[in-house]
Design a protein around this motif. Structure first.
Motif, PDB file in Angstrom:
ATOM      1  N   PRO A 168      11.830   4.475 -21.452  1.00  0.00           N
ATOM      2  CA  PRO A 168      11.601   3.049 -21.184  1.00  0.00           C
ATOM      3  C   PRO A 168      11.289   2.850 -19.705  1.00  0.00           C
ATOM      4  CG  PRO A 168      13.613   3.375 -22.450  1.00  0.00           C
ATOM      5  CD  PRO A 168      13.180   4.727 -21.972  1.00  0.00           C
ATOM      6  N   LEU A 169      10.381   1.969 -19.431  1.00  0.00           N
ATOM      7  CA  LEU A 169       9.944   1.766 -18.057  1.00  0.00           C
ATOM      8  C   LEU A 169      11.087   1.353 -17.145  1.00  0.00           C
ATOM      9  CD1 LEU A 169       7.487   1.745 -16.179  1.00  0.00           C
ATOM     10  CD2 LEU A 169       7.092  -0.635 -16.832  1.00  0.00           C
ATOM     11  N   PHE A 170      12.076   0.595 -17.683  1.00  0.00           N
ATOM     12  CA  PHE A 170      13.162   0.134 -16.823  1.00  0.00           C
ATOM     13  C   PHE A 170      14.046   1.289 -16.341  1.00  0.00           C
ATOM     14  CE2 PHE A 170      15.540   0.153 -20.825  1.00  0.00           C
ATOM     15  CZ  PHE A 170      16.806   0.549 -20.434  1.00  0.00           C
ATOM     16  N   LEU A 171      13.980   2.444 -17.021  1.00  0.00           N
ATOM     17  CA  LEU A 171      14.727   3.607 -16.559  1.00  0.00           C
ATOM     18  C   LEU A 171      13.977   4.374 -15.471  1.00  0.00           C
ATOM     19  CD1 LEU A 171      16.227   5.124 -19.842  1.00  0.00           C
ATOM     20  CD2 LEU A 171      17.411   3.836 -18.051  1.00  0.00           C
ATOM     21  N   ALA A 172      12.663   4.263 -15.465  1.00  0.00           N
ATOM     22  CA  ALA A 172      11.857   5.012 -14.500  1.00  0.00           C
ATOM     23  C   ALA A 172      11.691   4.279 -13.177  1.00  0.00           C
ATOM     24  CB  ALA A 172      10.485   5.318 -15.098  1.00  0.00           C
ATOM     25  N   THR A 173      11.648   2.955 -13.224  1.00  0.00           N
ATOM     26  CA  THR A 173      11.382   2.177 -12.018  1.00  0.00           C
ATOM     27  C   THR A 173      12.449   1.109 -11.824  1.00  0.00           C
ATOM     28  OG1 THR A 173       9.966   0.662 -13.261  1.00  0.00           O
ATOM     29  CG2 THR A 173       8.887   2.522 -12.174  1.00  0.00           C
ATOM     30  N   PRO A 174      12.745   0.736 -10.589  1.00  0.00           N
ATOM     31  CA  PRO A 174      13.781  -0.278 -10.320  1.00  0.00           C
ATOM     32  C   PRO A 174      13.248  -1.690 -10.502  1.00  0.00           C
ATOM     33  CG  PRO A 174      12.894   0.537  -8.255  1.00  0.00           C
ATOM     34  CD  PRO A 174      12.210   1.330  -9.350  1.00  0.00           C
ATOM     35  N   VAL A 211       0.209  10.025 -10.976  1.00  0.00           N
ATOM     36  CA  VAL A 211       0.282   9.118  -9.819  1.00  0.00           C
ATOM     37  C   VAL A 211       0.642   9.927  -8.571  1.00  0.00           C
ATOM     38  CG1 VAL A 211       1.611   7.267  -8.754  1.00  0.00           C
ATOM     39  CG2 VAL A 211       0.838   7.030 -11.106  1.00  0.00           C
ATOM     40  N   HIS A 212       1.671  10.761  -8.690  1.00  0.00           N
ATOM     41  CA  HIS A 212       2.128  11.539  -7.540  1.00  0.00           C
ATOM     42  C   HIS A 212       1.083  12.553  -7.094  1.00  0.00           C
ATOM     43  CE1 HIS A 212       4.507  13.923  -4.819  1.00  0.00           C
ATOM     44  NE2 HIS A 212       4.422  14.980  -5.606  1.00  0.00           N
ATOM     45  N   GLN A 213       0.383  13.151  -8.025  1.00  0.00           N
ATOM     46  CA  GLN A 213      -0.547  14.222  -7.686  1.00  0.00           C
ATOM     47  C   GLN A 213      -1.963  13.722  -7.380  1.00  0.00           C
ATOM     48  OE1 GLN A 213      -0.112  17.124 -10.861  1.00  0.00           O
ATOM     49  NE2 GLN A 213       1.854  17.838 -10.049  1.00  0.00           N
ATOM     50  N   LEU A 246       0.876  -1.176   0.000  1.00  0.00           N
ATOM     51  CA  LEU A 246       0.000   0.000   0.000  1.00  0.00           C
ATOM     52  C   LEU A 246       0.913   1.225   0.000  1.00  0.00           C
ATOM     53  CD1 LEU A 246      -2.658  -1.080   2.656  1.00  0.00           C
ATOM     54  CD2 LEU A 246      -3.087  -0.742   0.214  1.00  0.00           C
ATOM     55  N   LEU A 247       1.136   1.781  -1.183  1.00  0.00           N
ATOM     56  CA  LEU A 247       2.086   2.881  -1.319  1.00  0.00           C
ATOM     57  C   LEU A 247       1.373   4.174  -1.673  1.00  0.00           C
ATOM     58  CD1 LEU A 247       4.922   1.125  -3.344  1.00  0.00           C
ATOM     59  CD2 LEU A 247       4.759   1.449  -0.877  1.00  0.00           C
ATOM     60  N   ASP A 248       1.531   5.170  -0.831  1.00  0.00           N
ATOM     61  CA  ASP A 248       0.987   6.497  -1.108  1.00  0.00           C
ATOM     62  C   ASP A 248       2.055   7.304  -1.848  1.00  0.00           C
ATOM     63  OD1 ASP A 248      -0.269   8.919  -1.227  1.00  0.00           O
ATOM     64  OD2 ASP A 248      -0.199   9.324   0.933  1.00  0.00           O
ATOM     65  N   LEU A 249       2.026   7.236  -3.168  1.00  0.00           N
ATOM     66  CA  LEU A 249       3.055   7.900  -3.971  1.00  0.00           C
ATOM     67  C   LEU A 249       2.837   9.403  -4.079  1.00  0.00           C
ATOM     68  CD1 LEU A 249       3.430   5.168  -6.710  1.00  0.00           C
ATOM     69  CD2 LEU A 249       5.142   5.838  -5.027  1.00  0.00           C
ATOM     70  N   SER A 250       1.796   9.919  -3.449  1.00  0.00           N
ATOM     71  CA  SER A 250       1.658  11.380  -3.357  1.00  0.00           C
ATOM     72  C   SER A 250       2.603  11.939  -2.299  1.00  0.00           C
ATOM     73  CB  SER A 250       0.213  11.765  -3.025  1.00  0.00           C
ATOM     74  OG  SER A 250      -0.136  11.355  -1.710  1.00  0.00           O
ATOM     75  N   ASP A 251       3.115  11.062  -1.440  1.00  0.00           N
ATOM     76  CA  ASP A 251       4.114  11.446  -0.443  1.00  0.00           C
ATOM     77  C   ASP A 251       5.460  11.579  -1.152  1.00  0.00           C
ATOM     78  OD1 ASP A 251       6.185  11.364   1.491  1.00  0.00           O
ATOM     79  OD2 ASP A 251       4.855  10.369   2.918  1.00  0.00           O
ATOM     80  N   PRO A 252       6.071  12.761  -1.142  1.00  0.00           N
ATOM     81  CA  PRO A 252       7.340  12.952  -1.861  1.00  0.00           C
ATOM     82  C   PRO A 252       8.415  11.954  -1.464  1.00  0.00           C
ATOM     83  CG  PRO A 252       6.455  15.070  -1.184  1.00  0.00           C
ATOM     84  CD  PRO A 252       5.598  14.020  -0.527  1.00  0.00           C
ATOM     85  N   GLU A 253       8.513  11.617  -0.175  1.00  0.00           N
ATOM     86  CA  GLU A 253       9.534  10.663   0.278  1.00  0.00           C
ATOM     87  C   GLU A 253       9.312   9.299  -0.351  1.00  0.00           C
ATOM     88  OE1 GLU A 253      11.031   8.346   4.328  1.00  0.00           O
ATOM     89  OE2 GLU A 253       9.586   9.997   4.485  1.00  0.00           O
ATOM     90  N   VAL A 254       8.064   8.862  -0.383  1.00  0.00           N
ATOM     91  CA  VAL A 254       7.747   7.562  -0.958  1.00  0.00           C
ATOM     92  C   VAL A 254       7.980   7.571  -2.464  1.00  0.00           C
ATOM     93  CG1 VAL A 254       5.922   5.853  -1.295  1.00  0.00           C
ATOM     94  CG2 VAL A 254       6.080   7.091   0.865  1.00  0.00           C
ATOM     95  N   PHE A 255       7.597   8.660  -3.124  1.00  0.00           N
ATOM     96  CA  PHE A 255       7.798   8.776  -4.570  1.00  0.00           C
ATOM     97  C   PHE A 255       9.280   8.666  -4.924  1.00  0.00           C
ATOM     98  CE2 PHE A 255       8.378  10.991  -8.573  1.00  0.00           C
ATOM     99  CZ  PHE A 255       7.324  10.525  -9.346  1.00  0.00           C
ATOM    100  N   VAL A 256      10.122   9.365  -4.177  1.00  0.00           N
ATOM    101  CA  VAL A 256      11.565   9.329  -4.427  1.00  0.00           C
ATOM    102  C   VAL A 256      12.104   7.930  -4.175  1.00  0.00           C
ATOM    103  CG1 VAL A 256      13.801  10.159  -3.589  1.00  0.00           C
ATOM    104  CG2 VAL A 256      11.948  11.777  -4.006  1.00  0.00           C
ATOM    105  N   HIS A 257      11.624   7.288  -3.104  1.00  0.00           N
ATOM    106  CA  HIS A 257      12.092   5.945  -2.767  1.00  0.00           C
ATOM    107  C   HIS A 257      11.718   4.946  -3.852  1.00  0.00           C
ATOM    108  CE1 HIS A 257      13.329   2.793   0.144  1.00  0.00           C
ATOM    109  NE2 HIS A 257      12.467   2.067  -0.547  1.00  0.00           N
ATOM    110  N   ALA A 258      10.564   5.123  -4.490  1.00  0.00           N
ATOM    111  CA  ALA A 258      10.070   4.171  -5.481  1.00  0.00           C
ATOM    112  C   ALA A 258      10.708   4.342  -6.849  1.00  0.00           C
ATOM    113  CB  ALA A 258       8.553   4.287  -5.607  1.00  0.00           C
ATOM    114  N   ALA A 259      11.382   5.472  -7.082  1.00  0.00           N
ATOM    115  CA  ALA A 259      12.043   5.698  -8.367  1.00  0.00           C
ATOM    116  C   ALA A 259      13.276   4.815  -8.486  1.00  0.00           C
ATOM    117  CB  ALA A 259      12.425   7.168  -8.509  1.00  0.00           C
ATOM    118  N   ARG A 260      13.739   4.617  -9.718  1.00  0.00           N
ATOM    119  CA  ARG A 260      14.915   3.759  -9.895  1.00  0.00           C
ATOM    120  C   ARG A 260      16.134   4.366  -9.215  1.00  0.00           C
ATOM    121  NH1 ARG A 260      17.717   1.233 -15.387  1.00  0.00           N
ATOM    122  NH2 ARG A 260      19.367   0.137 -14.235  1.00  0.00           N
ATOM    123  N   TRP A 261      16.309   5.672  -9.348  1.00  0.00           N
ATOM    124  CA  TRP A 261      17.402   6.380  -8.684  1.00  0.00           C
ATOM    125  C   TRP A 261      16.808   7.517  -7.862  1.00  0.00           C
ATOM    126  CZ3 TRP A 261      18.091   5.859 -14.229  1.00  0.00           C
ATOM    127  CH2 TRP A 261      18.947   4.808 -14.585  1.00  0.00           C
TER     128      TRP A 261
END
Length: 304
Positions: free
Chosen positions: A191-197, A230-232, A152-167
């Motif tokens: 490409p999706l593999f660049l956006a997400t880990p 997603v974030h907003q 259950l990920l709240d990606l509107s939370d900046p910390e969570v959004f940053v954590h979920a990114a590939r880098w």
């Protein structure tokens, strides 16, 4: 519309999870197309022997499609449930509505509408970002009798959004760009593999390679607008009218348990939390997979 049957993607996936986890998928799901909110939604269907005890809708996350949930859907059908796994707009083989620009909110509406059209009881089961999508869709549809989520990920939370990114730097740069110049940010595709880990989907290198290189997964190109929406997308309600089960993988390198519990603790519902003994983001390892199916069977049994 294209189908997964006999596709290289499907053949490779079956071979990979058989080699990595000893999971042998023997059932070929039916593939159907349903018009939902002007999207031509491709849906996998697993049918049980005999009269279904209900309908289970499997909701994929931001790194997948309906077919990758097959290792969970096939055994769920063996429990007596009709199982549906759609490709959500912008992912898999679904043909998005004309003018669809990648808004995440459509995922919630599509699942809610699909749930409302199916015979009950209807249960939503979300993997990864699909967990929160299932929760939000349940708020829209009174036909939903229960929700199961692996995260259950709240990606509107900046910390969570940053954590979920590939880098981390990419997550921070994305937050800055979508805030300062969203009209420019929305034009980017990658490409999706660049956006997400996607390598964090599993500890097994064969599975990692599959998710990174498959043309319907990591090698598919996605609009940056999707990630902005997603974030907003803000959660305005924290209540749920139906039971909620959070079954979080115990060795999830992508989204640690604490991120899911931050959301779980805020939800007002008849709820239960279980942390699996191990299990990656896609929890197919043992004993995590057996524990997940045991919890799934218990939850569905109570609702049926």
């Amino acid at each position: 519309m294209k189908r997964f049957r006999n596709s290289r993607s499907w053949k490779r996936y079956k071979a990979v999870i058989r080699e990595a986890f000893g999971i042998n998928l023997t059932v070929e799901p039916n593939e159907m197309v349903r018009d939902i909110r002007c999207h031509r939604v491709r849906i996998d269907e697993w049918l049980p022997d005999g009269v279904p005890r209900g309908t289970l809708l499997a909701v994929h996350g931001g790194g997948g499609n309906g077919r990758i949930l097959a290792p969970l859907c096939e055994p769920a059908a063996a429990l007596g449930w009709r199982v549906l796994a759609p490709d959500l707009p912008g992912y898999g083989l679904t043909r998005p509505a004309k003018g669809y620009r990648g808004d995440y909110g459509e995922w919630i509406h599509v699942i809610a509408e699909l749930a409302g059209s199916e015979p009950g009881p209807v249960v939503l089961m979300g993997l990864s970002m699909g967990g929160l999508t299932a929760f939000l869709a349940a708020q829209e549809s009174r036909n939903v009798a229960g929700v199961i989520a692996t995260t259950l990920l709240d990606l509107s939370d900046p910390e969570v959004f940053v954590h979920a990114a590939r880098w981390r730097w990419l997550g921070r740069f994305s937050l800055f760009s979508m805030s300062v110049m969203p009209w420019v940010f929305d034009r980017f595709t990658m490409p999706l593999f660049l956006a997400t880990p996607l390598a964090a989907m599993s500890d097994d290198r064969r599975v990692q390679d599959y998710f990174r290189t498959d043309r319907l997964l990591g090698a598919s190109w996605k609009s940056a607008r999707f990630f902005r929406t997603v974030h907003q997308h803000r959660i305005t309600r924290w209540d749920c009218h139906c039971p909620l089960l959070l079954v979080h993988p115990g060795a999830d390198a992508w989204t640690p348990t604490r991120l899911s519990l931050a959301v779980f603790d805020r939800i007002e519902a008849d709820k239960r939390f279980v942390e699996l003994s191990n299990g990656s983001h896609l929890p197919l390892e043992q004993p995590a997979n057996d524990e997940l199916m045991r919890e799934l069977a218990g939850f569905l049994g109570e609702l049926a």
